[in-house]
Design a protein around this motif. Sequence first.
Motif, short mmCIF file in Angstrom:
data_model
loop_
_atom_site.label_atom_id
_atom_site.label_comp_id
_atom_site.label_asym_id
_atom_site.label_seq_id
_atom_site.Cartn_x
_atom_site.Cartn_y
_atom_site.Cartn_z
N GLY A 184 14.71 15.65 -10.50
CA GLY A 184 15.52 15.25 -11.64
C GLY A 184 15.18 13.89 -12.22
N TYR A 185 14.23 13.18 -11.59
CA TYR A 185 13.86 11.87 -12.12
C TYR A 185 12.89 12.03 -13.29
CZ TYR A 185 15.94 9.81 -7.95
OH TYR A 185 16.80 9.43 -6.98
N GLU A 186 13.11 11.23 -14.35
CA GLU A 186 12.23 11.31 -15.50
C GLU A 186 11.39 10.05 -15.69
OE1 GLU A 186 14.55 12.37 -18.87
OE2 GLU A 186 14.88 14.41 -18.14
N SER A 187 12.08 8.92 -15.58
CA SER A 187 11.35 7.67 -15.80
C SER A 187 11.25 6.89 -14.50
CB SER A 187 12.07 6.81 -16.83
OG SER A 187 12.48 7.61 -17.91
N PRO A 188 10.12 6.26 -14.29
CA PRO A 188 9.97 5.43 -13.09
C PRO A 188 10.85 4.19 -13.17
CG PRO A 188 8.04 5.23 -14.51
CD PRO A 188 8.89 6.30 -15.10
N THR A 189 11.26 3.67 -12.03
CA THR A 189 11.98 2.40 -11.99
C THR A 189 10.95 1.28 -12.18
OG1 THR A 189 11.68 2.10 -9.62
CG2 THR A 189 13.61 3.36 -10.32
N PRO A 190 11.42 0.05 -12.46
CA PRO A 190 10.47 -1.04 -12.69
C PRO A 190 9.45 -1.22 -11.56
CG PRO A 190 12.67 -1.71 -13.34
CD PRO A 190 12.81 -0.34 -12.74
N ILE A 191 9.92 -1.17 -10.32
CA ILE A 191 8.96 -1.38 -9.22
C ILE A 191 7.93 -0.25 -9.16
CG2 ILE A 191 10.44 -0.31 -7.42
CD1 ILE A 191 8.31 -3.34 -6.66
N GLN A 192 8.36 0.96 -9.46
CA GLN A 192 7.44 2.09 -9.45
C GLN A 192 6.41 1.95 -10.57
OE1 GLN A 192 10.29 5.26 -9.73
NE2 GLN A 192 10.91 5.08 -7.58
N GLU A 193 6.91 1.56 -11.73
CA GLU A 193 6.03 1.39 -12.88
C GLU A 193 4.97 0.32 -12.61
OE1 GLU A 193 8.35 1.13 -16.48
OE2 GLU A 193 6.76 -0.03 -17.43
N LYS A 194 5.41 -0.75 -11.95
CA LYS A 194 4.47 -1.86 -11.71
C LYS A 194 3.51 -1.57 -10.56
CE LYS A 194 7.68 -5.42 -13.27
NZ LYS A 194 8.61 -6.46 -12.78
N ALA A 195 4.02 -0.94 -9.52
CA ALA A 195 3.21 -0.83 -8.30
C ALA A 195 2.29 0.39 -8.27
CB ALA A 195 4.13 -0.83 -7.07
N ILE A 196 2.79 1.53 -8.73
CA ILE A 196 2.05 2.78 -8.54
C ILE A 196 0.60 2.73 -9.06
CG2 ILE A 196 1.97 5.23 -9.21
CD1 ILE A 196 5.00 5.32 -8.72
N PRO A 197 0.36 2.23 -10.28
CA PRO A 197 -1.04 2.20 -10.75
C PRO A 197 -1.95 1.39 -9.83
CG PRO A 197 0.48 1.79 -12.56
CD PRO A 197 1.29 1.77 -11.32
N TYR A 198 -1.45 0.29 -9.28
CA TYR A 198 -2.28 -0.54 -8.41
C TYR A 198 -2.52 0.13 -7.07
CZ TYR A 198 -2.00 -4.20 -11.85
OH TYR A 198 -2.13 -4.90 -13.01
N VAL A 199 -1.49 0.81 -6.56
CA VAL A 199 -1.68 1.52 -5.29
C VAL A 199 -2.73 2.60 -5.48
CG1 VAL A 199 -0.57 2.86 -3.48
CG2 VAL A 199 0.72 1.06 -4.62
N LEU A 200 -2.67 3.29 -6.60
CA LEU A 200 -3.66 4.34 -6.88
C LEU A 200 -5.08 3.78 -7.01
CD1 LEU A 200 -1.71 6.62 -9.40
CD2 LEU A 200 -2.44 7.22 -7.07
N MET A 201 -5.16 2.53 -7.47
CA MET A 201 -6.47 1.88 -7.60
C MET A 201 -7.03 1.45 -6.25
SD MET A 201 -5.74 -0.58 -10.86
CE MET A 201 -6.92 -1.81 -10.32
#
Length: 477
Positions: free
Chosen positions: A20-37
């Motif tokens: 049911g989640y649609e938008s990431p929270t701020p920490i998810q938005e900031k961290a996820i791309p870097y973790v993926l990198m």
Amino acid sequence: MKFADLGLSPEVLKAVEETGYESPTPIQEKAIPYVLMGRDVLGTAQTGTGKTASFTLPMIDILASGQAKARMPRSLILEPTRELAAQVADNFENYGKYSKLSMALLIGGMSFSDQDAKLDKGVDVLIATPGRLLDHVERGKVLLNGVKTLVIDEADRMMDMGFIPDVERIVSLLPPLRQTLFFSATMSKEMRKLADMFLLNPKEVAVSLPTSTAATVTQGLLMVQKSEKRPALRKLLQQEKVKNAFIFCNRKKDVDILLGSLTKHGFNAGGLHGDMSQSHRMETLDKFKSGEIKLLVCSDVAARGIDVSSVSHVFNFDVPTHSEDYIHRIGRTGRAGQEGHAYTIVTKSETKYLDGIQKLVGRELPIITLEGMEEVVKEGAAISEREKKPGRGPRRGQRRSDEGASSAKSAQKETAPDEKKQSSRPSKKYEKNAEKGNNDRSSRSHHANDEPDTPVIGLGENIPAFFKIPLRKSAGK
DNA sequence: AAAAAAT
């Protein structure tokens, strides 16, 4: 910003969507791309900010390629408490349901054999508390030199709990070439120093001031005498619209006492602290999460990170002595922008801790009044009266069940008087043993009769036979 | 001063 913009796989996105989640929270938005990198990440975030998913989601994708070898986990997540570890495992299970991942949860209080079996098969994700992990390491059941991704979660708490030497030892067994994610609710100098040891050129991400309490949480203080604490809490519970609540005590012993008292007064409550068996801990927490139990009386084991959605109230039965714990405790309510209530019961001797708390939350907390306070005062007076004068009447019996034997009025109103006697008797388990002892004795009665029949004090009538074996003089005093 | 975590 949508989850789909973060670079996650369709499998993960599908699982996220289903929750049911649609938008990431701020920490998810900031961290996820870097973790993926593949970058190291130094994250400042409390639980409740969506921190857990900020590392579980990308990790699922990172681990999707490749295969685990026996006893060589490919990633490791360290958590300070068993409950948090279990919670992270749930998270993986949920979001990883379309990405075939193997996982093992290594925490104390649970059987080794299940954990060993999983390790032997090879796991992608290992989620552990430090003690149990080291136990497995020492027994040669797990090799850590295949770990490519390490998460140190709640690092400040690990530090408080004295786990850092264990963590250092664990990290020393890991390959130096790896990705490390380090999370802490606060970022002191000490934390940075620690992070420097484990991280390489990390990307720093932070969300919300660590000392902030949610604006949606109504807070208040209730000033009472020590003996009035329990009656006051009961009144509060009746007056407030309590859907469910955490009730924090500072000591494990007091958790037990308060739980007994609330149960006796007909409240739907369960208890949680570190001396309870792990199965009991999990069962109680599950029941609280599902709503089967409305009130969770607990120690600070539950103060941080435990995620139960829509908790209406937090009560501090004792004022936390460390002011940060206040923030963590009341952070159990008012999550995700919901309304919450946090009330703290304060006695005179506890006021010294209030200053630090008020400084930390940045304002004075309002003192609330209780309807029907006269009654509370009366009950409290009755309790303290008896505690002051134990000399009158049979000492032991009366002292034992403090409020159980409280004012006759309140006892009549809410409890059957018989229950009290029972409560001060030995537990069922012991009663069973005692019965056995009795039978034993009767079958070998000649034995027992040989011994001088010295009365055994304090055990009631059912005394196990072995208790009656005469002791040496030295032990007899 | 206490709680957490390995048995």
